[in-house]
Design an enzyme around this catalytic site. Structure first.
Site, PDB file in Angstrom:
ATOM      1  N   TYR A  95       0.713  -1.294  -0.153  1.00  0.00           N
ATOM      2  CA  TYR A  95      -0.034  -0.191   0.169  1.00  0.00           C
ATOM      3  C   TYR A  95       0.924   1.251   0.190  1.00  0.00           C
ATOM      4  O   TYR A  95       0.394   2.021  -0.984  1.00  0.00           O
ATOM      5  CB  TYR A  95      -1.341  -0.126   0.988  1.00  0.00           C
ATOM      6  CG  TYR A  95      -1.575   1.109   1.229  1.00  0.00           C
ATOM      7  CD1 TYR A  95      -2.766   1.170   0.408  1.00  0.00           C
ATOM      8  CD2 TYR A  95      -1.742   2.579   2.310  1.00  0.00           C
ATOM      9  CE1 TYR A  95      -3.538   2.070   0.150  1.00  0.00           C
ATOM     10  CE2 TYR A  95      -2.675   3.522   2.068  1.00  0.00           C
ATOM     11  CZ  TYR A  95      -3.758   3.419   0.981  1.00  0.00           C
ATOM     12  OH  TYR A  95      -5.122   4.275   1.454  1.00  0.00           O
ATOM     13  N   LYS A 153       1.629   4.445  -3.199  1.00  0.00           N
ATOM     14  CA  LYS A 153       0.723   5.585  -2.810  1.00  0.00           C
ATOM     15  C   LYS A 153       2.489   6.298  -2.789  1.00  0.00           C
ATOM     16  O   LYS A 153       1.856   7.854  -3.377  1.00  0.00           O
ATOM     17  CB  LYS A 153       0.226   5.755  -1.093  1.00  0.00           C
ATOM     18  CG  LYS A 153      -1.183   4.732  -1.258  1.00  0.00           C
ATOM     19  CD  LYS A 153      -2.202   5.090  -2.873  1.00  0.00           C
ATOM     20  CE  LYS A 153      -3.707   4.814  -1.867  1.00  0.00           C
ATOM     21  NZ  LYS A 153      -4.481   5.672  -3.497  1.00  0.00           N
TER      22      LYS A 153
END
Length: 319
Positions: free
Chosen positions: A176, A180
């Site tokens: 994740y 990002k």
């Protein structure tokens, strides 16, 4: 002298805020495309901008999500089924959007689709555990952007990329945060490239929000499933007490996450409708008062504050 300097600063602040509040005209003839509209931020954004009068094209992953959204919105809103990781699906969607918007082009592209993936210590994971979040959050976002870009350039419109405070600070292992961080980099380069075309590119960095993506129960289940298949050596290093306490800690996040999803949609709204939109938006009190300020601090201070929350390992020397 000091008095007049203070007056000047107050006046500049007033003018700055006034400038930020100026809005574009004629939103009822503008088209916007939003990904990830089955639930969460995207779903609320689609319903909100439909009510405001935009021509909303909402991309949903599932037929059920599409059907439910259409039942709650006006005839102006159209849905398309879209898997952002499928290049052919993205190309077909872009062609369909082109036929819909015609010469007007696409005023707004909101890249909202994303997944959390597995959240666990890095030494528990395989490369495959990182792959899915990167495919969806990064390559899916880039794919949609590149295919829709000619339509946005035609309208001299806006691109809004939903990143995360996880793109400023990595507070857990898995794909994740890397995805990002990469979105932030793509966003910055795209913003500079599109400046000459009159296209404004903005990035939204939400804090911790209560959505399907961040459901602590599901996150805990995934972490426990990985734990069960770890080698005896890794289990010895971490210990049974670690997994028990870390799962409790994960589930405990439900008590302090932001529940008002409109905070993120308000950022989208400003980025879409302001004559002078920002380049970055922080959404949620935790993002504004803790995560973003912490991201500007020295790494030693970041580590100190974040590691204070970590569960202790049973025997890290057992290697």
């Amino acid at each position: 002298m000091l008095f007049w300097l203070l007056v000047l600063l107050i006046l500049c602040g007033f003018l700055w805020n006034y400038k930020r509040q100026l809005k574009i005209a004629n939103i009822t003839d503008k088209y916007i495309f939003i990904t990830g509209c089955d639930t969460g931020f995207g779903n609320l954004a689609a319903r909100t901008f439909d009510k405001k009068g935009f021509h909303v094209i909402a991309a949903c992953l599932t037929e059920s999500g599409s059907t439910a959204l259409k039942a709650e919105t006006s005839e102006r809103l159209h849905t398309v089924l879209l898997d952002v990781t499928d290049p052919e699906n993205v190309k077909r969607a872009a062609q369909w959007v082109k036929n819909q918007v015609g010469e007007k082009g696409l005023w707004g592209l909101i890249n909202n689709a994303g997944i959390l993936g597995v959240l666990a210590p890095n030494d528990w994971l395989t490369v495959e555990d990182y792959r899915e979040p990167v495919e969806v959050n990064l390559f899916g976002l880039i794919s949609v952007t590149l295919n829709m870009l000619p339509l946005v350039k035609k309208a001299r419109g806006r691109i809004i990329n939903v990143s995360s405070i996880g793109g400023r600070l990595a507070f857990g292992g898995g794909g994740y945060s890397p995805s990002k961080y990469a979105v932030e980099g793509f966003n910055d380069s795209l913003r500079r490239d599109m400046k000459a075309f009159g296209v404004h590119v903005a990035c939204i960095e939400p804090g911790l929000f209560k959505t399907n993506l961040s459901d602590p129960e599901k996150t805990a289940e995934k972490k426990l499933a990985i734990w069960k298949h770890l080698s005896p050596d890794i289990k010895q290093q971490y210990g049974e007490s670690y997994i028990e306490k870390s799962l409790e800690q994960l589930k405990g996040t439900a008590s302090f996450v932001n529940v008002d999803l409109s905070l993120v949609v308000e950022c989208m709204d400003h980025a879409l409708t302001s004559l002078f939109p920002k380049t970055r938006y922080a959404a949620g009190k935790d993002a504004k008062t803790f995560w973003i300020p912490l991201s500007h601090m020295p790494a030693v201070l970041q580590d100190f504050l974040l590691l204070k929350q970590k569960v202790e390992l049973a025997n890290p020397r057992a290697v």
